[in-house]
Write a protein that holds these residues in place. Structure first.
Motif, PDB file in Angstrom:
ATOM      1  N   GLN B  57       0.812  -1.214   0.000  1.00  0.00           N
ATOM      2  CA  GLN B  57       0.000   0.000   0.000  1.00  0.00           C
ATOM      3  C   GLN B  57       0.849   1.269   0.000  1.00  0.00           C
ATOM      4  N   ARG B  58       0.362   2.269  -0.700  1.00  0.00           N
ATOM      5  CA  ARG B  58       1.016   3.581  -0.792  1.00  0.00           C
ATOM      6  C   ARG B  58       2.379   3.550  -1.486  1.00  0.00           C
ATOM      7  N   LYS B  59       2.669   2.446  -2.190  1.00  0.00           N
ATOM      8  CA  LYS B  59       3.893   2.443  -2.994  1.00  0.00           C
ATOM      9  C   LYS B  59       3.482   2.494  -4.452  1.00  0.00           C
ATOM     10  N   THR B  60       4.252   3.193  -5.269  1.00  0.00           N
ATOM     11  CA  THR B  60       3.950   3.198  -6.699  1.00  0.00           C
ATOM     12  C   THR B  60       4.302   1.829  -7.267  1.00  0.00           C
ATOM     13  N   PRO B  61       3.696   1.457  -8.427  1.00  0.00           N
ATOM     14  CA  PRO B  61       4.066   0.190  -9.061  1.00  0.00           C
ATOM     15  C   PRO B  61       5.573   0.088  -9.275  1.00  0.00           C
ATOM     16  N   ALA B  62       6.178   1.200  -9.689  1.00  0.00           N
ATOM     17  CA  ALA B  62       7.620   1.172  -9.945  1.00  0.00           C
ATOM     18  C   ALA B  62       8.412   0.897  -8.667  1.00  0.00           C
ATOM     19  N   GLN B  63       8.031   1.584  -7.590  1.00  0.00           N
ATOM     20  CA  GLN B  63       8.724   1.372  -6.318  1.00  0.00           C
ATOM     21  C   GLN B  63       8.608  -0.081  -5.876  1.00  0.00           C
ATOM     22  N   LEU B  64       7.386  -0.621  -5.926  1.00  0.00           N
ATOM     23  CA  LEU B  64       7.182  -1.985  -5.474  1.00  0.00           C
ATOM     24  C   LEU B  64       7.977  -2.968  -6.337  1.00  0.00           C
ATOM     25  N   ALA B  65       7.958  -2.740  -7.647  1.00  0.00           N
ATOM     26  CA  ALA B  65       8.671  -3.639  -8.550  1.00  0.00           C
ATOM     27  C   ALA B  65      10.164  -3.626  -8.228  1.00  0.00           C
ATOM     28  N   GLN B  66      10.696  -2.454  -7.948  1.00  0.00           N
ATOM     29  CA  GLN B  66      12.128  -2.338  -7.639  1.00  0.00           C
ATOM     30  C   GLN B  66      12.469  -3.116  -6.361  1.00  0.00           C
ATOM     31  N   ILE B  67      11.668  -2.914  -5.332  1.00  0.00           N
ATOM     32  CA  ILE B  67      11.916  -3.618  -4.070  1.00  0.00           C
ATOM     33  C   ILE B  67      11.772  -5.126  -4.261  1.00  0.00           C
ATOM     34  N   PHE B  68      10.704  -5.519  -4.910  1.00  0.00           N
ATOM     35  CA  PHE B  68      10.423  -6.940  -5.104  1.00  0.00           C
ATOM     36  C   PHE B  68      11.571  -7.595  -5.869  1.00  0.00           C
ATOM     37  N   SER B  69      11.992  -6.931  -6.917  1.00  0.00           N
ATOM     38  CA  SER B  69      13.055  -7.466  -7.764  1.00  0.00           C
ATOM     39  C   SER B  69      14.347  -7.619  -6.962  1.00  0.00           C
ATOM     40  N   ARG B  70      14.670  -6.623  -6.218  1.00  0.00           N
ATOM     41  CA  ARG B  70      15.874  -6.637  -5.390  1.00  0.00           C
ATOM     42  C   ARG B  70      15.869  -7.822  -4.432  1.00  0.00           C
ATOM     43  N   LEU B  71      14.675  -8.076  -3.871  1.00  0.00           N
ATOM     44  CA  LEU B  71      14.565  -9.157  -2.894  1.00  0.00           C
ATOM     45  C   LEU B  71      14.808 -10.527  -3.522  1.00  0.00           C
TER      46      LEU B  71
END
Lengths: 248, 248, 248, 248, 248, 248, 248, 248
Positions: B57-71
């Motif tokens: 919640q409250r994260k942009t698609p781009a932000q979430l994708a970046q975090i998810f990918s990093r993980l």
């Protein structure tokens, strides 16, 4: 309105015993009797089998005894709720036949035992601590001329106890359910039967029970559609509403 | 603590590949990785089978994708909760194997399917509207390596439906119960079984349900002693606690 | 329970058409029909004249149409509450005779117009803004086979309007009172009549009305003893309870 | 400001009886008199017919007697609210003419009986339990020079009692309405008359009455536009506001 | 009670024109319709200078225009509160002289500009954000025939601004004070003057302001005795009460 | 009181230049305008390094730009809080040097970069979602001339992250702590240091977080004695209070 | 992090004195005991002039006397808050020099009268009932080595009393403001001065004051930016925070 | 469903021993009494090592002694919670071996000291005032056959005390955390360990602690995912849930 009293007034006017002006004056004074601190509405008492009701709390024993005694001058049953043993002692001196229903904390004088209710009212309580409220509902319903059956200590955490006694529920024409804590019992009872359920939240519980608020909210949000709710600890109200329904 | 990473550091120091000062410096930068706006704690991920969790919640698609990918650079499962289809689309582009669990509104990447939990976790919901929260609990428990069984739409106003399925309940090692409105279900379930019950109030309901407060209070006041409660709509928390218990 | 369906099962077993094992299996699948996301309880529908009820909110038009259509396969009335015009359009395509009661936001299919209620139900509203809730009560009571009379816009700040129409009140067997703001109307109505009053707080009001909480508290504390209360804006619940009472 | 006292100061300066420096000093000490624990504002007492008011609660009998006695040195009426019989006994010893208004729990010394109010103030109470608050309003209004009429025990559940006495209401220039429980009476009264209504929620009631909060909310949401509200149980405030209005 | 009508009844009974039974029956139907109540509403409309008031919110432009237009058929001023520019556009087409008071969000048609109020009403606001509510009070008071003076942006954190303008306050016969946040301004204003203060909490504020609840509580607990309170954001109610007082 | 002005008055009276009546009248108008109050506001503007502050919310871009631009005519820093990118665009056109601090949602014009604060202010946030509020505190403190250090994402569930950075805390003269959810961080921080802690509850959280109320209550009940609290999400207030303290 | 300890570890590993595995193990046990934490508590006790504080409530006189007596073995001042006369009697027997500050309900032993605070702390109270809380703040600040000035009974309904004494306010380095009821005083005080204001809501008030909640909300929403708030009736906390600020 | 019982029914129908109608009737009465429910309660009592529990509050010493004594007739441990010394005296006379755990306010009879729990349960308390609740959890867990370790007075404002004892925490299989005031401790503890944490809000605190509500909200919003919560002061519930988990 009290047709009979008023009819008498008109008869007296017609027969010349009373002048119209005097009659107007009496009519004006008819409805409310003056006991000094409370005007009692006689009209109410004239409804067949409806008891006179006094709220005992915050009255001195002497005050309660005076009101109770005064009410005996008319016929019908009398019920004093939230009454203490001290108040009962004072009443007893003036009204010999008065009785004390200890668990319900009620003083009663039962002179009319006609069964006005058409069926049976079941009074259900979730825990042993809810019994005081349940008993107030029982006394109220009995004084209003109903057959009452008790089903106590059948809370939802031991659902089999409730189910094992569902015969009582299915035999009832109206059901009163008293529960504190999470107030879940009315929903379960409501789901088992097809008649109206009057739910009474009780102030039983600790911490986040908030003196009955948790139970009240639970009951307001009941997922059973046949549930309506009265105020916290209001056993009298529940008995009253159930009795009206049972007379229909 | 991440013993292995630290052990490597010491080995490098002993072998001379790293000076003590450099090692101190690296250690200082080890614990928290910098993604710009959130420091992710690697220590957590090293616990066997514990998924990386991102709150969508409250994260942009781009932000979430970046975090998810990093993980994904580390092993193990990844879970993004409160995630929208738009966020999933962005994640999917970077992480091909990611999947969207629509009802749970969760993005998952499951790479480890070891069963860490010793028994079965039952996830129960009172009504159809509670399913979203229940599914979040299911996804969380599954990603943490548990066998999960669903038991949905078994609210207390139709108690027979619950009873007809109590086999599922008695087979569980931990039970999660999601309910809105009066929040009565955990008490009933808790009374039927002898294992821990994690109750999740949901914001389902109208009027005096107050966005889950009525259910929360109901559950806090449960008359069943084996019930503990997590926050309103917190399916993730319930799944997490239940998984920890099931590992014991 | 659905005695007829079960009786058929036993007859088939006796006639040898069904083996006992198969019968057990069918019985297991009888009670709940599977619509994928909601188990509908047929038992309920078998009660004479009880409508099938669907809660429309948070369902897509397609979902609601599918459920509504499926329910038509059995007899009896169907009621979808909290339904939008869009949902109605979808239902209408599948169920030609369905009708939209706009003010009540309800979709209805009335196939049984037997009068199951013994008397008349009066539905009273305090202000014009309470009418949506009042109409939901009206529709519900009508679909459950009751004669209903409306008494709208008779709030307590213009008490004479209520008094001028008390003929409707005194002719009713049960009275539903919908009121927002201070929720005072049920007390006044309750004092005028001797039958049960079902009070519905509405979320009408501003500022310290707190979305119906002020009205709810007002009604819980009614000084009239014949008042019980359902949830905020719960016109359906009031209509349902009143109908059950009117059948007694 | 107390023009007369200050004018005297200037006259004394002009006549040379007082040096400017001494005058500045006196002026500084004029406004507030020091009783040790409370600074009393004399300016207030100089307004024609405004009584000196002391709040009795949490003061020892000795403290209250000292303050009360001190206040008698100036002219005008004196009112001590929330005063106990013990406090009165102590006051009585110092101020022979002081009287105790038991129901209002007020000690009064009435030396000025000018009628400052232009019309009559009606004080209405819903039930017998609201009378204490109503009487505090009565005493306050009387000490501030108003004609007051009482109309007690006319709650909304017996609306005919109120209507039978509406002559009192229509004769009033301002009306004070005290009510607990659902707090509905001000709305009904407000609808019957065209003058300002000051509503006083009382802490009377049980369960969900929440010590006057239900009544307060009910009054804040009154559907009658001529109603404004003072604090729970604040009979003094209502009497004060009504008196100010009646002087206009 | 309407003694004359009843006296006639008794006279007819004495003269034999009416049987007692018939008389009882008539009496039952007499009380309200014939006892002057129907005239009460008429009386209301006849009160000099009282505007017709429509509450605009939740009405379509077409609905509001229709109501507004119909009201013009009688004389006097018309006020629509909580009205949008779209609603005004629709009204304007039907009622050419209607005007929009943008800050107050009110549509007005002023045909009677008699000064019914005897003095000046001061409308005070704490901050610029409270002005919308204050302007609603201004418009209401003006349409009810009062001279109004504004005193805006004089909040308690800059007390000198208020003090520098206390001439306006001391010139007023009634004062309306609108304030959000901590709602402290009415206490300060109330302490400066000796006339009634109508306090209006506004929903202005953030965080723990809770949509006006903090301000409401602050005002209910005002330490100035001349303050009474209306509902949150209820500028209309404040203007109405102040106007009634100013007519006295 | 302003003894000198009053003394002059008395002197004029003694010398006969002023009549006592005129003196009384002047005194009445003296107190505030001439007694230093007009200077007070001026004094405020003169306080070294205090920025002009505009609250952006609910203002149109044009309105904000106009106000902002006007403020530039005096010297010093300017800060607009709760400002949107659209508002910034409008401001930027009029005030070329204005800058947008996106995370803080603040528009700033920094013309004075004197360090008025004597030490460093540490701004701590519990989670990434609290950063917006924290940044508002940072901007405020910087514009008021303080050295600020950030310590973000150091919530109590990962206490080692906080401890690992406690150097920043111990180096601060005042500490601001922003936290949502349970609001526990100020207590932990308060226990680690000996300087004042300004706690800011944020509206971050779900379910029973109640828009910051849970955090607010947590902070009010802090078991650390050096904690005081400002309103929910009030980063500006925290920055302001901390800056005042840091100037001492 | 404690770089030096860790650096030693790496040096030992490089030199072969320690195996990497042993080093990992030591690191695990290092962080807190050896990294300065044990010293932290000691450091606290050493802070110049900080009194030992005991919370008296719910302790028997014997318990409190024992604790108080033991604390005397170290130097410095001792403060017991919420202490009763009975507790003082018990303390007095063991600690001859202990004194009872009756209004503050505090037992003190003052052995260090160094002035640690750089300026004066003003303690302001709105009404006489707030003095107990204010005195607790005074005692606390005095025991922590501050010069304190009192300004009592200067509530907002008599704003001139506050203004007449604003010299005290402008002479203060920090101001503590205690107020119940609407809690408006901190806003007014905050607007008059430029130094930090610590606001203390008190539980003084009736009805809708809700034991200090109204005052708390009022203070949280203060329109003066230099106000921060401590818990209801927390005079100690206010005195403590103010003292810390005054030492800076 | 109980397939076997139903299968028999079908077999009897097929064999002609039972008519279909009779079978339908039997089925109707079958479901709960005969389907294993009566045995459920028995099953409960048979669970190894589960104590009998009596809630002492609101019971007279005689009542409690009678219940306690009766329970001894079966084997196993007995626990009476919320029990007073007077109640214990009465129990002691009937049950010689009963013991009073004063701090926990519990009466216990321990006859079975088998260790049913597989690991250790740590019971943590924030302050000394939370110990009563913590001790109730300890007694409960001990009577249910668990090894328990206490970790008291380790509140978050002195975080080093908690950290210095984290060995106890890391050795536990389940952790119970009791805390009042801001209720922050469970979050900190939850972040330090990987096992389930049962949080118990206590009613310790003043002012805005609201009898445990602040702590309850804090715990519901814990940022540590392994925390679930029981009711305010419910040490028994926490001990019970923890014991169930520890048996898994």
């Amino acid at each position: 309105m009290n047709a009979e009293s008023i009819r008498k007034l008109f008869l007296q006017v017609r027969s010349g015993k009373l002048s119209p002006d005097e009659a107007v004056n009496r009519l004006r004074h008819l409805p409310f009797e003056d006991l000094g601190f409370a005007k009692l509405d006689h009209h109410r008492a004239l409804r067949a089998g409806m008891p006179e009701v006094v709220f005992g709390q915050r009255k001195t024993p002497a005050q309660l005894a005076q009101i109770f005694s005064r009410l005996t001058q008319r016929g019908g049953n009398i019920l004093a709720t939230h009454a203490s043993p001290e108040q009962f002692a004072a009443v007893k001196k003036k009204v010999r036949n008065a009785q004390y229903r200890e668990m319900a904390r009620a003083i009663v004088l039962q002179r009319d035992s006609t069964k006005y209710g058409k069926g049976m009212i079941a009074v259900v309580s979730a825990g042993t601590s809810d019994i005081a409220v349940a008993e107030e509902a029982v006394v109220t319903a009995e004084l209003m001329g109903n057959q009452v059956e008790r089903l106590y200590d059948v809370g939802v955490a031991g659902i089999h106890r409730l189910l094992a006694n569902r015969g009582t529920l299915t035999g009832a024409r109206v059901v009163i359910v008293c529960a504190g804590m999470e107030g879940a019992l009315p929903s379960v009872v409501g789901g088992l039967i097809g008649v109206p359920v009057i739910a009474v939240p009780t102030s039983v519980g600790y911490g986040a029970a908030f003196e009955g608020v948790a139970a009240l909210l639970g009951m307001m949000n009941s997922c059973a559609s046949n549930v309506s709710v009265v105020n916290i600890d209001n056993g009298f109200g529940a008995g009253y509403v159930a009795s009206l329904i049972n007379r229909l």
